[in-house]
Design a protein around this motif. Structure first.
Motif, mmCIF file in Angstrom:
data_model
loop_
_atom_site.group_PDB
_atom_site.id
_atom_site.type_symbol
_atom_site.label_atom_id
_atom_site.label_comp_id
_atom_site.label_asym_id
_atom_site.label_seq_id
_atom_site.Cartn_x
_atom_site.Cartn_y
_atom_site.Cartn_z
ATOM 1 N N ASN A 86 19.367 -1.899 2.558
ATOM 2 C CA ASN A 86 18.501 -2.670 1.716
ATOM 3 C C ASN A 86 18.886 -2.505 0.307
ATOM 4 O O ASN A 86 18.419 -3.358 -0.655
ATOM 5 N N GLU A 109 14.883 -4.230 -1.623
ATOM 6 C CA GLU A 109 14.138 -5.116 -0.554
ATOM 7 C C GLU A 109 13.478 -6.426 -1.155
ATOM 8 O O GLU A 109 13.176 -7.384 -0.461
ATOM 9 N N ARG A 126 20.533 -11.786 -2.057
ATOM 10 C CA ARG A 126 20.432 -10.238 -1.497
ATOM 11 C C ARG A 126 21.939 -9.892 -0.588
ATOM 12 O O ARG A 126 21.775 -8.932 0.050
ATOM 13 N N SER A 127 22.594 -10.849 -0.560
ATOM 14 C CA SER A 127 23.963 -10.806 0.411
ATOM 15 C C SER A 127 24.726 -9.597 -0.100
ATOM 16 O O SER A 127 25.177 -8.906 0.868
ATOM 17 N N ASP A 130 23.288 -6.971 2.374
ATOM 18 C CA ASP A 130 22.776 -7.544 3.589
ATOM 19 C C ASP A 130 23.981 -7.070 4.800
ATOM 20 O O ASP A 130 24.543 -7.943 5.140
ATOM 21 N N ARG A 131 24.182 -5.736 4.751
ATOM 22 C CA ARG A 131 25.188 -5.319 5.685
ATOM 23 C C ARG A 131 24.892 -3.811 6.063
ATOM 24 O O ARG A 131 23.921 -3.329 5.565
#
Length: 258
Positions: A86, A109, A126-127, A130-131
């Motif tokens: 996040n 978030e 937000r990538s 995002d992992r």
């Protein structure tokens, strides 16, 4: 203590010392090891099956000359705090033809933002966060090889930077093909080669990595220097100055900039 007992004790001590020295100098991987043996040693030497989980939360400082930098920037100093999946905070300080660049990327978030002194804040995807773990963990991730033992084969023994190594090839319809170069003495991954999409150009390319200067961080071997090339052209060069794995980071570290 009698002389025979003293002699026996001395001999036992010397034998233990000699055995420990032989073990310390012995290679982690023997040329006669099976593929399964090699993979098991590789996973063990890289911190076990949960090694990538340590890259979920922590702090980094490194320098880089390519890869994550916007075009036109020179060598950059990058500091990061991350708590995936996040939150992410990256600061990039570098020189450019127009002077010093100071960029900050923050993701939480609620969204993502890029800031720079004297300039308006911009929204970013937000990538960045995002992992499941930091991208650096992928460089030496090897646990997945255990799931593809039937698709792995030893190609040959070779020398890399004057050290004996072994080339392990994965040929799978499910996950593709690629080569893994393993230092026989340390049992650590020192390079990979795979034909895949270039993350910058989006075209098929042969992506190769070289990993070195491993240091132990909380039981996880971390390559403190590594490079990546695309069709022989440098794509990424990184030298890590510090890395700290953590269990949590204050939410204030990832607060939306004003």
């Amino acid at each position: 203590m009698t002389k025979p007992r003293i002699a026996t004790l001395c001999f036992a001590v010397l034998a233990c010392v000699f055995a420990s020295e032989v073990h310390a100098d012995a290679p982690a991987i023997d040329e006669t090891d099976t593929v399964a043996d090699i993979v098991n040693t590789l996973i063990e030497r890289h911190g076990g099956t949960k090694a990538t989980d340590r890259w979920k939360c922590g702090s980094l400082k490194f320098t880089t000359t390519a890869g994550i930098l916007p075009l036109g920037l020179g060598p950059a100093t990058v500091t990061e705090d991350f708590n995936f999946p996040n939150s992410f905070n990256r600061s990039v300080v570098a020189d450019s033809p127009n002077g010093k660049i100071d960029l900050k990327f923050i993701v939480n978030e609620e969204g993502g933002w890029m800031t720079s002194p004297g300039k308006p804040t911009m929204e970013i995807p937000r990538s960045f966060a995002d992992r499941d773990w930091h991208t650096f963990a992928d460089l030496s991730a090897v646990t997945h090889l255990r799931e593809h033992l039937g698709s792995l084969a030893v190609v040959k023994k070779l020398d890399i930077d004057g050290k004996p190594a072994i080339q392990l090839r994965l040929d799978s319809q499910d996950v593709g093909s690629g080569d893994f170069f393993i230092d026989l003495h340390s049992g650590l991954l020192i390079g990979t080669t795979k034909t895949t999409l270039d993350p910058i150009s989006g075209n098929q390319a042969t992506i190769s990595t070289r990993l070195g200067k491993y240091e132990d961080v909380d039981g996880i071997p971390v390559p403190m220097a590594f490079t990546a090339t695309s069709n022989g052209k440098k794509m990424l060069q990184v030298e890590i100055h510090s890395v700290e794995f953590k269990n949590s980071i204050p939410d204030s570290t990832f607060t939306k900039p004003e």
